[in-house]
Design a protein around this motif. Structure first.
Motif, mmCIF file in Angstrom:
data_model
loop_
_atom_site.group_PDB
_atom_site.id
_atom_site.type_symbol
_atom_site.label_atom_id
_atom_site.label_comp_id
_atom_site.label_asym_id
_atom_site.label_seq_id
_atom_site.Cartn_x
_atom_site.Cartn_y
_atom_site.Cartn_z
ATOM 1 N N ILE A 27 0.888 -1.161 0.000
ATOM 2 C CA ILE A 27 0.000 0.000 0.000
ATOM 3 C C ILE A 27 0.926 1.210 0.000
ATOM 4 C CG2 ILE A 27 -1.821 1.249 1.204
ATOM 5 C CD1 ILE A 27 -2.676 -1.433 2.438
ATOM 6 N N PRO A 28 1.237 1.743 -1.206
ATOM 7 C CA PRO A 28 2.223 2.820 -1.334
ATOM 8 C C PRO A 28 1.910 4.065 -0.509
ATOM 9 C CG PRO A 28 1.654 1.940 -3.486
ATOM 10 C CD PRO A 28 0.714 1.328 -2.503
ATOM 11 N N GLU A 29 0.641 4.419 -0.400
ATOM 12 C CA GLU A 29 0.275 5.622 0.345
ATOM 13 C C GLU A 29 0.710 5.545 1.814
ATOM 14 O OE1 GLU A 29 -3.189 4.998 -2.617
ATOM 15 O OE2 GLU A 29 -1.861 3.756 -1.429
ATOM 16 N N ALA A 34 3.564 -6.550 2.680
ATOM 17 C CA ALA A 34 3.625 -7.880 3.280
ATOM 18 C C ALA A 34 3.571 -8.904 2.155
ATOM 19 C CB ALA A 34 2.456 -8.093 4.230
ATOM 20 N N PRO A 35 4.192 -10.066 2.353
ATOM 21 C CA PRO A 35 4.077 -11.138 1.358
ATOM 22 C C PRO A 35 2.893 -12.046 1.695
ATOM 23 C CG PRO A 35 5.657 -11.773 3.012
ATOM 24 C CD PRO A 35 5.166 -10.382 3.383
ATOM 25 N N THR A 36 2.421 -12.778 0.703
ATOM 26 C CA THR A 36 1.415 -13.795 0.983
ATOM 27 C C THR A 36 2.104 -15.008 1.605
ATOM 28 O OG1 THR A 36 1.609 -14.702 -1.267
ATOM 29 C CG2 THR A 36 -0.151 -13.100 -0.884
ATOM 30 N N ASP A 37 1.351 -15.748 2.399
ATOM 31 C CA ASP A 37 1.887 -16.953 3.034
ATOM 32 C C ASP A 37 1.759 -18.138 2.066
ATOM 33 O OD1 ASP A 37 -0.767 -17.881 3.134
ATOM 34 O OD2 ASP A 37 -0.984 -17.514 5.275
ATOM 35 N N GLY A 45 -2.466 -4.326 8.455
ATOM 36 C CA GLY A 45 -3.189 -3.358 9.275
ATOM 37 C C GLY A 45 -3.042 -1.959 8.703
ATOM 38 N N VAL A 46 -4.143 -1.234 8.639
ATOM 39 C CA VAL A 46 -4.153 0.125 8.077
ATOM 40 C C VAL A 46 -5.089 1.005 8.889
ATOM 41 C CG1 VAL A 46 -3.688 -0.682 5.729
ATOM 42 C CG2 VAL A 46 -6.046 -0.393 6.475
ATOM 43 N N ASP A 47 -4.940 2.310 8.736
ATOM 44 C CA ASP A 47 -5.949 3.229 9.241
ATOM 45 C C ASP A 47 -7.142 3.151 8.286
ATOM 46 O OD1 ASP A 47 -4.353 4.136 11.333
ATOM 47 O OD2 ASP A 47 -3.513 5.769 10.143
ATOM 48 N N VAL A 48 -8.304 3.496 8.775
ATOM 49 C CA VAL A 48 -9.494 3.479 7.938
ATOM 50 C C VAL A 48 -9.348 4.511 6.834
ATOM 51 C CG1 VAL A 48 -11.984 3.917 7.913
ATOM 52 C CG2 VAL A 48 -10.956 2.645 9.808
ATOM 53 N N GLY A 49 -9.685 4.139 5.600
ATOM 54 C CA GLY A 49 -9.601 5.051 4.472
ATOM 55 C C GLY A 49 -9.616 4.307 3.162
ATOM 56 N N GLU A 50 -9.257 5.007 2.103
ATOM 57 C CA GLU A 50 -9.193 4.412 0.773
ATOM 58 C C GLU A 50 -7.737 4.368 0.334
ATOM 59 O OE1 GLU A 50 -12.228 5.254 -2.353
ATOM 60 O OE2 GLU A 50 -10.497 6.078 -3.413
ATOM 61 N N PHE A 51 -7.297 3.210 -0.180
ATOM 62 C CA PHE A 51 -5.901 3.010 -0.536
ATOM 63 C C PHE A 51 -5.776 2.213 -1.822
ATOM 64 C CE2 PHE A 51 -6.397 2.896 4.084
ATOM 65 C CZ PHE A 51 -5.644 4.001 4.431
ATOM 66 N N THR A 52 -4.585 2.303 -2.427
ATOM 67 C CA THR A 52 -4.246 1.477 -3.580
ATOM 68 C C THR A 52 -3.503 0.258 -3.081
ATOM 69 O OG1 THR A 52 -4.000 3.461 -4.938
ATOM 70 C CG2 THR A 52 -3.050 1.414 -5.795
ATOM 71 N N LEU A 53 -4.006 -0.915 -3.420
ATOM 72 C CA LEU A 53 -3.377 -2.171 -3.062
ATOM 73 C C LEU A 53 -2.660 -2.682 -4.304
ATOM 74 C CD1 LEU A 53 -3.419 -4.199 -0.621
ATOM 75 C CD2 LEU A 53 -5.223 -5.387 -1.843
ATOM 76 N N LYS A 54 -1.329 -2.851 -4.226
ATOM 77 C CA LYS A 54 -0.548 -3.324 -5.369
ATOM 78 C C LYS A 54 -0.076 -4.750 -5.095
ATOM 79 C CE LYS A 54 1.048 1.097 -7.082
ATOM 80 N NZ LYS A 54 2.162 1.787 -7.711
ATOM 81 N N LEU A 55 -0.251 -5.613 -6.072
ATOM 82 C CA LEU A 55 0.170 -7.008 -5.975
ATOM 83 C C LEU A 55 1.214 -7.260 -7.048
ATOM 84 C CD1 LEU A 55 -3.099 -6.732 -5.508
ATOM 85 C CD2 LEU A 55 -2.894 -9.168 -5.144
ATOM 86 N N PHE A 56 2.312 -7.930 -6.673
ATOM 87 C CA PHE A 56 3.378 -8.187 -7.642
ATOM 88 C C PHE A 56 4.148 -9.449 -7.286
ATOM 89 C CE2 PHE A 56 4.592 -5.259 -4.326
ATOM 90 C CZ PHE A 56 5.770 -5.800 -3.822
ATOM 91 N N LEU A 65 -5.510 -2.515 -7.051
ATOM 92 C CA LEU A 65 -6.911 -2.442 -6.657
ATOM 93 C C LEU A 65 -7.090 -1.276 -5.707
ATOM 94 C CD1 LEU A 65 -7.209 -6.198 -5.649
ATOM 95 C CD2 LEU A 65 -8.071 -5.211 -7.751
ATOM 96 N N ILE A 66 -8.233 -0.614 -5.780
ATOM 97 C CA ILE A 66 -8.579 0.418 -4.814
ATOM 98 C C ILE A 66 -9.409 -0.257 -3.734
ATOM 99 C CG2 ILE A 66 -9.760 2.598 -4.399
ATOM 100 C CD1 ILE A 66 -7.295 2.832 -6.233
ATOM 101 N N VAL A 67 -8.987 -0.104 -2.481
ATOM 102 C CA VAL A 67 -9.735 -0.687 -1.357
ATOM 103 C C VAL A 67 -10.134 0.430 -0.401
ATOM 104 C CG1 VAL A 67 -8.643 -2.949 -1.513
ATOM 105 C CG2 VAL A 67 -7.617 -1.218 -0.085
ATOM 106 N N SER A 68 -11.274 0.232 0.262
ATOM 107 C CA SER A 68 -11.720 1.216 1.255
ATOM 108 C C SER A 68 -12.453 0.520 2.368
ATOM 109 C CB SER A 68 -12.604 2.281 0.613
ATOM 110 O OG SER A 68 -13.720 1.703 -0.002
#
Length: 68
Positions: A27-29, A34-37, A45-56, A65-68
């Motif tokens: 989450i660049p913002e 974190a890696p997947t298991d 864990g994040v503060d409540v809000g809207e963020f960009t989720l990057k998977l690579f 993906l945009i998550v909120s």
């Protein structure tokens, strides 16, 4: 001051529901990642809000993906 915290969770899988272990999730913002298991799951864990989720992951398509 009260800070609300949320947890972004998910599963990264390929076709036919095969989990993709070791996928980087960021989450660049917020400067967090974190890696997947081995089961392809992750939790950040994040503060409540809207963020960009990057998977690579090398050898796979990247996604945002945009998550909120």
């Amino acid at each position: 001051m009260l800070t609300l915290v949320a947890v972004v969770t998910g599963v990264v899988d390929e076709e036919e529901d095969n989990p993709v272990a070791g996928t980087g999730i960021s989450i660049p913002e917020l400067g967090v990642s974190a890696p997947t298991d081995p089961g392809g799951t992750f939790a950040i864990g994040v503060d409540v809000g809207e963020f960009t989720l990057k998977l690579f992951k090398a050898g796979h398509l990247s996604a945002e993906l945009i998550v909120s």
